[in-house]
Design an enzyme around this catalytic site. Structure first.
Site, PDB file in Angstrom:
ATOM      1  N   LEU A 150       0.862  -1.206   0.000  1.00  0.00           N
ATOM      2  CA  LEU A 150       0.000   0.000   0.000  1.00  0.00           C
ATOM      3  C   LEU A 150       0.894   1.251   0.000  1.00  0.00           C
ATOM      4  CD1 LEU A 150      -3.171   0.486   0.130  1.00  0.00           C
ATOM      5  CD2 LEU A 150      -2.759   1.210   2.473  1.00  0.00           C
ATOM      6  N   GLY A 151       1.619   1.408  -1.115  1.00  0.00           N
ATOM      7  CA  GLY A 151       2.469   2.599  -1.288  1.00  0.00           C
ATOM      8  C   GLY A 151       1.740   3.625  -2.129  1.00  0.00           C
ATOM      9  N   ARG A 173       5.470  -3.368   4.563  1.00  0.00           N
ATOM     10  CA  ARG A 173       6.456  -3.597   5.629  1.00  0.00           C
ATOM     11  C   ARG A 173       5.980  -2.975   6.926  1.00  0.00           C
ATOM     12  NH1 ARG A 173      11.643  -2.060   2.063  1.00  0.00           N
ATOM     13  NH2 ARG A 173      10.219  -0.337   1.650  1.00  0.00           N
ATOM     14  N   ARG A 229       6.165  -6.279  -9.983  1.00  0.00           N
ATOM     15  CA  ARG A 229       7.236  -6.876 -10.766  1.00  0.00           C
ATOM     16  C   ARG A 229       6.957  -8.375 -10.889  1.00  0.00           C
ATOM     17  NH1 ARG A 229       8.401  -2.769 -12.720  1.00  0.00           N
ATOM     18  NH2 ARG A 229      10.330  -1.563 -12.563  1.00  0.00           N
ATOM     19  N   GLU A 258      10.573 -11.211 -18.709  1.00  0.00           N
ATOM     20  CA  GLU A 258      10.013 -10.412 -19.809  1.00  0.00           C
ATOM     21  C   GLU A 258      11.029 -10.265 -20.944  1.00  0.00           C
ATOM     22  OE1 GLU A 258       8.654  -6.711 -18.139  1.00  0.00           O
ATOM     23  OE2 GLU A 258       7.339  -7.739 -16.723  1.00  0.00           O
ATOM     24  N   HIS A 276       3.448  -5.424 -19.889  1.00  0.00           N
ATOM     25  CA  HIS A 276       4.089  -4.405 -19.038  1.00  0.00           C
ATOM     26  C   HIS A 276       3.749  -2.991 -19.538  1.00  0.00           C
ATOM     27  CE1 HIS A 276       7.673  -3.704 -16.126  1.00  0.00           C
ATOM     28  NE2 HIS A 276       6.803  -2.700 -16.064  1.00  0.00           N
TER      29      HIS A 276
HETATM   30  P1  NDP Z   1       6.143   2.693  -3.135  1.00  0.00           P
HETATM   31  O1  NDP Z   1       7.541   2.598  -2.652  1.00  0.00           O
HETATM   32  O2  NDP Z   1       5.358   3.925  -2.919  1.00  0.00           O
HETATM   33  O3  NDP Z   1       5.280   1.464  -2.557  1.00  0.00           O
HETATM   34  C1  NDP Z   1       5.783   0.187  -2.424  1.00  0.00           C
HETATM   35  C2  NDP Z   1       4.982  -0.567  -1.383  1.00  0.00           C
HETATM   36  O4  NDP Z   1       5.513  -1.892  -1.304  1.00  0.00           O
HETATM   37  C3  NDP Z   1       5.061   0.039   0.024  1.00  0.00           C
HETATM   38  O5  NDP Z   1       3.808  -0.075   0.642  1.00  0.00           O
HETATM   39  C4  NDP Z   1       6.080  -0.863   0.720  1.00  0.00           C
HETATM   40  O6  NDP Z   1       5.862  -0.996   2.105  1.00  0.00           O
HETATM   41  C5  NDP Z   1       5.788  -2.193   0.061  1.00  0.00           C
HETATM   42  N1  NDP Z   1       6.945  -3.090   0.162  1.00  0.00           N
HETATM   43  C6  NDP Z   1       8.195  -2.863  -0.281  1.00  0.00           C
HETATM   44  N2  NDP Z   1       8.987  -3.899   0.029  1.00  0.00           N
HETATM   45  C7  NDP Z   1       8.211  -4.789   0.682  1.00  0.00           C
HETATM   46  C8  NDP Z   1       8.460  -6.047   1.280  1.00  0.00           C
HETATM   47  N3  NDP Z   1       9.664  -6.597   1.250  1.00  0.00           N
HETATM   48  N4  NDP Z   1       7.412  -6.660   1.885  1.00  0.00           N
HETATM   49  C9  NDP Z   1       6.194  -6.104   1.928  1.00  0.00           C
HETATM   50  N5  NDP Z   1       5.897  -4.908   1.373  1.00  0.00           N
HETATM   51  C10 NDP Z   1       6.898  -4.268   0.772  1.00  0.00           C
HETATM   52  O7  NDP Z   1       6.244   2.341  -4.703  1.00  0.00           O
HETATM   53  P2  NDP Z   1       5.199   2.684  -5.857  1.00  0.00           P
HETATM   54  O8  NDP Z   1       3.818   2.434  -5.363  1.00  0.00           O
HETATM   55  O9  NDP Z   1       5.527   3.982  -6.458  1.00  0.00           O
HETATM   56  O10 NDP Z   1       5.610   1.545  -6.933  1.00  0.00           O
HETATM   57  C11 NDP Z   1       5.544   0.181  -6.587  1.00  0.00           C
HETATM   58  C12 NDP Z   1       6.136  -0.690  -7.674  1.00  0.00           C
HETATM   59  O11 NDP Z   1       5.243  -0.787  -8.775  1.00  0.00           O
HETATM   60  C13 NDP Z   1       7.428  -0.178  -8.314  1.00  0.00           C
HETATM   61  O12 NDP Z   1       8.553  -0.440  -7.511  1.00  0.00           O
HETATM   62  C14 NDP Z   1       7.460  -0.955  -9.615  1.00  0.00           C
HETATM   63  O13 NDP Z   1       8.137  -2.184  -9.444  1.00  0.00           O
HETATM   64  C15 NDP Z   1       5.981  -1.222  -9.907  1.00  0.00           C
HETATM   65  N6  NDP Z   1       5.536  -0.489 -11.100  1.00  0.00           N
HETATM   66  C16 NDP Z   1       5.055  -1.185 -12.192  1.00  0.00           C
HETATM   67  C17 NDP Z   1       4.627  -0.521 -13.315  1.00  0.00           C
HETATM   68  C18 NDP Z   1       4.080  -1.250 -14.496  1.00  0.00           C
HETATM   69  O14 NDP Z   1       4.204  -0.769 -15.617  1.00  0.00           O
HETATM   70  N7  NDP Z   1       3.447  -2.400 -14.315  1.00  0.00           N
HETATM   71  C19 NDP Z   1       4.724   0.935 -13.425  1.00  0.00           C
HETATM   72  C20 NDP Z   1       5.188   1.577 -12.211  1.00  0.00           C
HETATM   73  C21 NDP Z   1       5.580   0.867 -11.110  1.00  0.00           C
HETATM   74  P3  NDP Z   1       6.389   0.127   3.147  1.00  0.00           P
HETATM   75  O15 NDP Z   1       5.704   1.400   2.725  1.00  0.00           O
HETATM   76  O16 NDP Z   1       5.905  -0.360   4.456  1.00  0.00           O
HETATM   77  O17 NDP Z   1       7.852   0.200   2.990  1.00  0.00           O
END
Ligand code: NDP
Length: 316
Positions: A150-151, A173, A229, A258, A276
């Site tokens: 939930l980022g 996390r 991912r 991919e 993607h």
């Molecule tokens: P954010 O950093 O805002 O959010 C990531 C979320 O993942 C946070 O809630 C974080 O938790 C959680 N997280 C990270 N590591 C872990 C872990 N080990 N265990 C559990 N939760 C975890 O990133 P965004 O929302 O901006 O982007 C997320 C991802 O989306 C990017 O990194 C990218 O890989 C993917 N993406 C894909 C796209 C596509 O074309 N399909 C386009 C853009 C992005 P916490 O906040 O508690 O740290």
């Protein structure tokens, strides 16, 4: 200043960059690594994307590198530890793509529940006329949906799904300042929801987080969506669960290797697959490109950047 450009750039980006930088596009080079080994000692800037990143062999050939600007929010293809050790700044493009990627997730979610691809084919091929309608689909409205991550994007997905009357639960996390129910454990979350939407970053910490146990917890009616991912989901376990009717549907925008997609997923009738394209619209790609360019310009002019990756914030 010279910029080594790893990923293709739009005309707008190269026009803006061209006013202050000399661009060296790796796609114009027969052997980019050889070129870098000869010319890398004058390259202070790299522009790449989240998919191609920067191979460590390239990094090693860039002794005076100052900044890697990633035109994407996910930067797992860049070795940030190695960059930080060398004092190299890494920037990415957060926020500007939140709504687009969230819409992609919602499209996959709706398409799974409503059997959208098969319904469209029924109309397009004329089978509606010859064979009649398909069996009834399932409603996507009012479901309980789990969000893994939930980022920034996860929050945008949650807000959009609220408009469909969905109840949101999540894991991350750490607990967020949100009214949604937090689960520490992913299996526990998967057990308590109809659908699970994955939007965590790639890398070793999240590799195969969605494993056979999580998929089993979703169950035969469960829907799995992944826009984070490909590495986050164990594709072999996923394909087996679909084939044995132990999972309802999978909607995937990202894959482990991919652009290769396992045949078992490509041919399964209960998958919705996209190549993607989470952020792939003219508007959003323009906003991302502009931010990636701004980081380069700002750094050249005053050593600052707008959007460093968290690991590099201390370098500022
Ligand atoms: P954010 O950093 O805002 O959010 C990531 C979320 O993942 C946070 O809630 C974080 O938790 C959680 N997280 C990270 N590591 C872990 C872990 N080990 N265990 C559990 N939760 C975890 O990133 P965004 O929302 O901006 O982007 C997320 C991802 O989306 C990017 O990194 C990218 O890989 C993917 N993406 C894909 C796209 C596509 O074309 N399909 C386009 C853009 C992005 P916490 O906040 O508690 O740290």
């Amino acid at each position: 200043s010279d910029v080594f450009v790893v990923a293709p750039v739009t005309e707008d980006m190269s026009t803006t960059l061209g006013t202050e930088f000399t661009l060296h596009q790796s796609c114009d080079m027969a052997d980019p690594l050889r070129w870098l080994q000869r010319n890398g000692d004058r390259i202070r800037y790299v522009l790449t994307d989240g998919h191609l990143g920067l191979p460590n062999t390239y990094l090693a050939a860039l002794p005076v590198l100052e900044l890697i600007s990633c035109n994407g929010v996910g930067y797992d293809a860049i070795d940030t530890d190695a960059a930080v050790r060398r004092g190299v700044m890494v920037t990415h493009t957060p926020h500007v793509l939140n709504e687009e990627v969230a819409s992609t997730a919602v499209l996959l979610y709706l398409s799974c529940y409503r059997n959208w691809e098969a319904q469209m084919a029924q109309a397009r091929t004329g089978r509606w006329e010859t064979d009649g309608g398909l069996p009834l689909a399932r409603s996507a409205d009012g479901r309980t949906v789990g969000i893994l991550g939930l980022g920034r994007i996860g929050m945008a997905i949650a807000r959009k799904l609220e408009a469909f009357g969905c109840t949101i639960r999540y894991t991350a996390r750490s607990r967020k300042d949100a009214s949604y129910a937090f689960h520490v454990d992913l299996v526990d979350l998967a057990k308590s929801v109809d659908a699970l939407i994955c939007v965590v970053p790639g890398g070793t910490a999240t590799r195969h987080m969605v494993n056979a146990e999580v998929i089993a917890a979703l169950g035969p009616e469960g829907v799995l969506i992944n826009v984070g991912r490909g590495s986050v989901v164990d594709e072999t376990a996923l394909a087996a669960a679909l084939q044995e009717d132990r999972l309802g549907w999978a909607g995937l925008d990202v894959f482990e290797d991919e652009p290769r997609i396992p045949r078992a997923l490509r041919t399964h009738p209960r998958t919705i697959l996209t190549p993607h394209i989470g952020s792939a619209t003219l508007e959003t790609r323009a906003a991302m490109g502009q931010l990636a360019v701004e980081n380069l310009m700002l750094h050249k002019r005053c050593g600052q950047v707008k959007t460093p990756v968290p690991e590099c914030s201390p370098l500022l």
